[in-house]
Design a protein around this motif. Structure first.
Motif, short mmCIF file in Angstrom:
data_model
loop_
_atom_site.label_atom_id
_atom_site.label_comp_id
_atom_site.label_asym_id
_atom_site.label_seq_id
_atom_site.Cartn_x
_atom_site.Cartn_y
_atom_site.Cartn_z
N LYS A 51 0.90 -1.20 0.05
CA LYS A 51 -0.03 -0.09 0.04
C LYS A 51 0.89 1.23 -0.13
N GLN A 52 1.95 1.39 0.83
CA GLN A 52 2.67 2.41 0.75
C GLN A 52 3.43 2.76 -0.52
N ARG A 109 1.04 4.31 -2.92
CA ARG A 109 0.78 5.61 -2.67
C ARG A 109 1.78 6.59 -3.14
N ASP A 160 1.84 6.76 -6.94
CA ASP A 160 0.81 7.70 -7.40
C ASP A 160 1.17 9.12 -7.34
N THR A 161 1.79 9.54 -6.08
CA THR A 161 2.26 10.80 -5.81
C THR A 161 3.37 11.25 -6.80
N GLN A 206 -7.55 9.44 -0.28
CA GLN A 206 -7.71 8.38 0.88
C GLN A 206 -6.12 8.20 1.46
N ASP A 207 -6.09 8.51 2.80
CA ASP A 207 -4.88 8.21 3.51
C ASP A 207 -3.80 8.94 2.92
N TYR A 208 -3.99 10.14 2.23
CA TYR A 208 -3.01 10.96 1.65
C TYR A 208 -1.79 11.27 2.48
N ASP A 209 -0.56 11.12 2.02
CA ASP A 209 0.54 11.29 2.54
C ASP A 209 1.40 12.63 2.13
N ASP A 256 -1.34 8.22 6.31
CA ASP A 256 -1.63 6.60 6.50
C ASP A 256 -1.67 6.02 7.81
#
Length: 358
Positions: A32-33, A36, A39-40, A143-146, A161
Motif C-alpha cells: 500500500k505504501q 501511494r 501515485d504521488t 484516501q490516506d493521502y501522505d 496513512d
C-alpha cells in the motif's frame, strides 16, 4: 511530486514531503505504501510544468500595482474533501465560527490564523499577497493521502496513512512553510530550480519555523529548529522531516531512508532530480539562518527574521538568485537595518561563512 485536481488553470504545487523520501518509500514500503508513493511521484513532470508557468508570470506580477486593501483582517475558510480529490470541497468552518470538533479542521483553521497573525504583527504584511488574500484550506484530501501542499490558491491536507505519517495538519510549521511559498511568489519570485529553488524551500522552512516559535513564544535558543515535528508516525525512526540546526539528522528509517540534507557547501548535492535537489540542498541556507539567529539571540523573528524578510522584498533580488547572491543581500540588509559594524551584520556574515557560502 504532488497530486492535485484543480480545474480551469495551472498553479504551482509545493508539497511538504520531498520526492527523495517518496522514492525511498516506493522502493522499500509495503504494497500500500509503495502504491501511494508511486501515485504521488507520477505527477512530477506535470508539477514542473506548473512551476514553469508560475515562474514565467512572476515578472508581470511583480510589475503590477497592488490593489487597495481593506483594514487587515483574517478571512479563513476550511473545507473538507471527504476523502475525494475534488477541491475545495464542502465548507465546514468559516472565519469567526467556533471549533468544529474535527481536529483536522480546527488545526488547519488555527494554523492559517497563526500564519496570518505572524506576518501581520511582525512584518505588517496583510496576508500572503499583502493585499488581504483570503486563506483557504481543504482537509481530508484523498484516501490516506501522505502530503500537504499549497497550489497558489489554497492549502490542502492529507490525513496521512497512520503507519508512516500522521495527519498533515498536526504541525503549524508545515502550514507556515506552505503558505510562505505564496509569500515568496509575491515577493522574490524565486525560481523552483537549483540554488534558487533550494532558497525557495529554505525560506519556507525559515518562516515556518519562526511561526512555530512565535506561537510558542520561544527564543532562538529554546526552539528545536525541526520542520514537521509530529508528522512521523509512531515506530518511524526519526523526529521530523528536516532539522535546520543539524541538517541530515532528522530521520534514518528503513522505509523513509536517511535524511540526505547537507550542512555545508562542500557537501552540496549535484543532481537533476527534484528540480536540482531543492529539498536537499536547502539544508545549507537553513543552517546559515539557524546559526545567525542563535548568534544574534532573543526571538529569532525580531532581527534575523527581519533581515531575511527584507531580503525577500529587496528590489535587487532575482528569481534566479544563487546562495552567494542571496547571502550577500542578507548581509546588505543587515548593514542597512542595524549598521555595517553591528553584531547583527557580523552574525549573518559569520553564519554564511560557516556553511561555506561566503
Amino acid at each position: 511530486m504532488c497530486k492535485s485536481l484543480v480545474v480551469g488553470r495551472s498553479h504551482s504545487i509545493y508539497c511538504i514531503l520531498p520526492p527523495h523520501m517518496l522514492e525511498h518509500i516506493a522502493k522499500k514500503g509495503d504494497e500500500k505504501q509503495r502504491a501511494r508513493a508511486i501515485d504521488t511521484l507520477s505527477t512530477d513532470h506535470t508539477m514542473r510544468q506548473f512551476r514553469s508557468v508560475q515562474a514565467a508570470s512572476f515578472t508581470q506580477r511583480r510589475a503590477m500595482p497592488m490593489p487597495a486593501a481593506a483594514a487587515p483582517s483574517a478571512h479563513r475558510s476550511i473545507y473538507t474533501a471527504n476523502q475525494s480529490e475534488t477541491l475545495p470541497g464542502a465548507i465546514v468552518r468559516a472565519e469567526g465560527a467556533g471549533a468544529s470538533g474535527d481536529v483536522c479542521v480546527d488545526e488547519a483553521y488555527d494554523g492559517l490564523g497563526a500564519t496570518f497573525e505572524f506576518y501581520l504583527e511582525v512584518f505588517h504584511r496583510n496576508s500572503i499577497d499583502d493585499a488581504g488574500l483570503p486563506l483557504l484550506g481543504t482537509v481530508h484530501y484523498g484516501q490516506d493521502y501522505d502530503n500537504a501542499f499549497w497550489n497558489s490558491q489554497q492549502m490542502v491536507f492529507g490525513d496521512g496513512d497512520g503507519t508512516l505519517f500522521n495527519r498533515f495538519t498536526i504541525a503549524v510549521d508545515v502550514i507556515g512553510h506552505e503558505l510562505t511559498h505564496g509569500v515568496t511568489e509575491h515577493t522574490a519570485g524565486l525560481n523552483y530550480l537549483g540554488q534558487a529553488g533550494a532558497l525557495n524551500e529554505s525560506v519556507s522552512d525559515v518562516f515556518g519555523s519562526l511561526i512555530k516559535q512565535y506561537v510558542k513564544k520561544q527564543t532562538a535558543d529554546q526552539a528545536d529548529w525541526l520542520i514537521g515535528e509530529g508528522l512521523l508516525a509512531k515506530g518511524v525512526n526519526g523526529v521530523a522531516l528536516r532539522s535546520m540546526k543539524e541538517p541530515g539528522t532528522a530521520y534514518d528509517d528503513p522505509t523513509l531512508g536517511k535524511d540526505p540534507q547537507p550542512d555545508h557547501m562542500s557537501k552540496y548535492v549535484h543532481t537533476t532530480q527534484d528540480s536540482g535537489g531543492v529539498h536537499i540542498n536547502s539544508g545549507i541556507p537553513n543552517r546559515a539562518f539557524y546559526l545567525a539567529a542563535v548568534e544574534i539571540g532573543g526571538q529569532a523573528w525580531v532581527k534575523a527574521g527581519r533581515i531575511w524578510y527584507e531580503t525577500l522584498n529587496d528590489s535587487h533580488i532575482k528569481p534566479s538568485s544563487t546562495f552567494k547572491g542571496f547571502a550577500q543581500l542578507t548581509v546588505s540588509n543587515a548593514n542597512r537595518l542595524y549598521g555595517a559594524n553591528s553584531a547583527e551584520s557580523a552574525a549573518v556574515t559569520k553564519a554564511w561563512k560557516e556553511v561555506g557560502v561566503l
